[in-house]
Structure formats: structure tokens, C-alpha cells
Design an enzyme around this catalytic site. Structure first.
Site, PDB file in Angstrom:
ATOM      1  N   ASN A   1      47.503  32.372  41.322  1.00  0.00           N
ATOM      2  CA  ASN A   1      46.341  32.671  42.166  1.00  0.00           C
ATOM      3  C   ASN A   1      45.105  32.703  41.272  1.00  0.00           C
ATOM      4  O   ASN A   1      44.988  33.571  40.407  1.00  0.00           O
ATOM      5  CB  ASN A   1      46.557  34.020  42.856  1.00  0.00           C
ATOM      6  CG  ASN A   1      45.349  34.503  43.636  1.00  0.00           C
ATOM      7  OD1 ASN A   1      44.345  33.796  43.768  1.00  0.00           O
ATOM      8  ND2 ASN A   1      45.427  35.716  44.146  1.00  0.00           N
ATOM      9  N   GLN A   2      44.189  31.766  41.482  1.00  0.00           N
ATOM     10  CA  GLN A   2      43.033  31.680  40.594  1.00  0.00           C
ATOM     11  C   GLN A   2      41.913  32.659  40.951  1.00  0.00           C
ATOM     12  O   GLN A   2      40.825  32.586  40.380  1.00  0.00           O
ATOM     13  CB  GLN A   2      42.485  30.259  40.555  1.00  0.00           C
ATOM     14  CG  GLN A   2      41.979  29.704  41.855  1.00  0.00           C
ATOM     15  CD  GLN A   2      41.372  28.317  41.677  1.00  0.00           C
ATOM     16  OE1 GLN A   2      40.689  28.038  40.704  1.00  0.00           O
ATOM     17  NE2 GLN A   2      41.616  27.432  42.628  1.00  0.00           N
ATOM     18  N   ASP A   3      42.191  33.604  41.852  1.00  0.00           N
ATOM     19  CA  ASP A   3      41.167  34.595  42.210  1.00  0.00           C
ATOM     20  C   ASP A   3      41.762  36.005  42.302  1.00  0.00           C
ATOM     21  O   ASP A   3      41.297  36.831  43.085  1.00  0.00           O
ATOM     22  CB  ASP A   3      40.519  34.205  43.545  1.00  0.00           C
ATOM     23  CG  ASP A   3      39.150  34.861  43.750  1.00  0.00           C
ATOM     24  OD1 ASP A   3      38.470  35.136  42.742  1.00  0.00           O
ATOM     25  OD2 ASP A   3      38.767  35.091  44.899  1.00  0.00           O
ATOM     26  N   LEU A   4      42.752  36.296  41.470  1.00  0.00           N
ATOM     27  CA  LEU A   4      43.396  37.610  41.518  1.00  0.00           C
ATOM     28  C   LEU A   4      42.644  38.576  40.607  1.00  0.00           C
ATOM     29  O   LEU A   4      43.102  38.946  39.529  1.00  0.00           O
ATOM     30  CB  LEU A   4      44.863  37.524  41.101  1.00  0.00           C
ATOM     31  CG  LEU A   4      45.675  38.799  41.333  1.00  0.00           C
ATOM     32  CD1 LEU A   4      45.822  39.097  42.815  1.00  0.00           C
ATOM     33  CD2 LEU A   4      47.041  38.720  40.674  1.00  0.00           C
TER      34      LEU A   4
END
Length: 293
Positions: free
Chosen positions: A189-192
Site C-alpha cells: 500500500n503506497q499510502d499507509l
């Protein structure tokens, strides 16, 4: 509609204005389809319209209408893949309206309300549960990185060269080398960041007490998955805080520190420009990590 101020940016483009114009109809149709009693929107929205709602039996849920960007296109697929393990559960999905019906985290306190090291303890326990083998329909990290490499020089020029050329050259070199030499591919997940993990005490004990929300999923190596947490300002924005997160997350999750550092430099610089907007905090992180040695 009474929209959160964080969504004001969508008015700047024809696509954004079209999405805003469709929202009232889609909201009414989704409420009818899923028999929802819908409340006013959550105010902390930046990339979607999210509203608290209740099912006919009183169950607390969230109705989310996504802005149609590419990064969140497979959010529903990622949530279905995790099936409630370490992440919020997807209850229903309307792909045509980019609408998701989600269980609601309660009390919903963001992870960054904890002291920084306690928050990192939670992340270290949570992330391995999200690292599941995955393939289609998720975009591979190597493909996404190729897009950043292609777009970054042009975006830098259009924005008036808002940072030193050395940062751009370093990020491009790192992304090129890292993308082609990855380890095992898992769902990441590139927005965690620490605002996208919420307290969920009211849900099953074996799933809580913290769950991930709002994924922007890719398939790639584990070292990339801690990038948003390393760079994010929620747990402190200073050279010492960023390097501490880099060291702790790399060490305690068994990740290669230099690969985490390289991915953080590349991805953070790629996300430091959005159309005409420059994000100086992102650029600062890149400088701190490049000059760390």
C-alpha cells in the site's frame, strides 16, 4: 453539497468538476441501493467523499465515493483480498460509481494520536499481516516506478525547477536500480501513513485494535511498503524523526535499510509535485535522506 475543504482542489479540472456534479445523484442512488441512513461527510477528506451511515439494522458503516484517480482504482480489490485481516472490511462495491460500502472503525482514532514509538510498535505488528501474495488486477511496483521516472523530469520543469537537480538525478537513479532488482512480490500500500490506520476497538479482537484504511495498492517488494510511514509528518517531521522511523522499521521488520531509504527518496520526490502544487515537506525528507551519510 456540503463538501469538506480538502476536496476543493478537484474544482480546478474539468474531470473534477464533472465528478462533483455527479456526486449528489450517486450519493442518493447508493443510499437507496444499500438502504442507508447517511450523515454529513467526514471533514478530513482529500481524495474521496466519505460519509458515516447506518444500515437498517443499525450497523455503523461508511459510504465512500472515490475521486476517479488511478492510484485508488483497485482499493476495493485490495480490501477484498485482505478480507478484514489488518484492514477495514469491504461490505459492498459499485464499480460504476466508484462507491464502496465499508465497515466503520470505532472509535476511529488515528494512529498518530499515539506517542511515536508506540505507533511504530503497532505498524510493526500490522504490516506483515498485509503482505499477501497477489497478482492481477494490481499494478506492479516496477510499472508504477517506470511512470514516475518518465514523468518526474517534465513535472520538475513545468513547476519551475522547485528543487535541486541533484535530488532529481538521485531519485531517478535509485528508482531505476530498485525497480529491476526487487525481492518477493506481495500486496503493498503506497499510502499507509499514520493517518490511514484507525483504532477499531469495537471490531473483533483478533482483527484489531488497529486497522488500515484507504489503500492505494500495488504489488511489489516489502521494502517499499514502509515508505509512507518513514516520510509521513504525522509521527514527527525532522531529520532525526525520519531517520529513526527508517532505522526502526527496517530493522524490526527485517528489511534492507538501503532499499527502504532508496524507495523513500524516489517515491517521496515523485509525490512532491501534483500539477501546479509543490509539497516542500516532501522535498525536505528527500534532502534529509540523501544527506544522511
Amino acid at each position: 453539497m456540503d463538501l469538506p475543504e480538502g476536496l476543493d482542489w478537484v474544482r480546478a479540472s474539468p474531470a473534477g468538476r464533472a465528478w462533483l456534479a455527479a456526486l449528489p445523484t450517486w450519493l442518493a442512488e447508493c443510499a437507496e441501493r444499500w438502504s442507508l441512513r447517511v450523515g454529513p461527510p467526514f471533514r478530513q477528506a482529500y481524495a474521496s467523499l466519505a460519509l458515516p451511515a447506518h444500515l437498517p439494522d443499525g450497523t455503523a458503516v461508511v459510504l465512500k465515493l472515490q475521486y476517479p484517480d488511478e492510484e485508488s482504482r483497485h482499493e476495493a480489490d485490495a480490501l477484498a483480498h485482505w478480507d478484514g485481516d489488518a484492514a477495514i472490511r469491504l461490505l459492498a462495491h459499485d464499480p460504476g460509481r466508484r462507491a464502496l460500502l465499508l465497515e466503520r472503525c470505532q472509535p476511529g482514532t488515528p494512529l498518530h494520536d499515539l506517542p511515536p514509538d508506540r505507533a511504530l510498535d503497532m505498524v510493526i505488528g500490522l504490516l506483515p499481516r498485509l503482505w499477501r501474495p497477489a497478482g492481477a488486477p494490481f499494478t506492479p511496483l516496477a510499472q508504477e516506478a517506470a511512470g514516475w521516472i518518465d514523468r518526474m523530469p517534465r513535472a520538475w520543469e513545468r513547476a519551475g525547477r522547485p528543487y535541486e537537480r541533484r535530488l532529481l538525478d538521485a531519485a531517478l537513479d535509485l528508482l531505476t536500480g530498485l525497480a529491476s532488482s526487487q525481492g518477493e512480490q506481495v500486496l503493498i500500500n503506497q499510502d499507509l501513513h499514520a493517518g490511514n490506520i484507525l483504532a477499531a476497538d469495537a471490531l473483533a479482537a483478533d482483527r484489531g485494535p488497529w486497522l488500515a484504511i484507504d489503500p492505494k495498492p500495488l504489488t511489489g517488494e516489502r521494502a517499499f511498503s514502509v515508505v509512507p510511514m518513514v516520510r509521513g509528518p504525522e509521527l514527527g517531521h525532522s531529520p532525526a524523526a525520519v531517520r529513526h522511523r527508517l532505522d526502526r522499521l527496517s530493522s524490526e521488520l527485517g528489511l534492507d535499510r538501503e532499499r527502504v531509504r532508496g524507495w523513500t527518496i524516489g517515491h517521496t520526490l515523485a509525490w512532491s509535485l501534483a500539477d501546479d502544487t509543490v509539497f516542500p515537506e516532501q522535498i525536505e525528507v528527500v534532502r534529509w535522506l540523501l544527506d544522511t551519510d
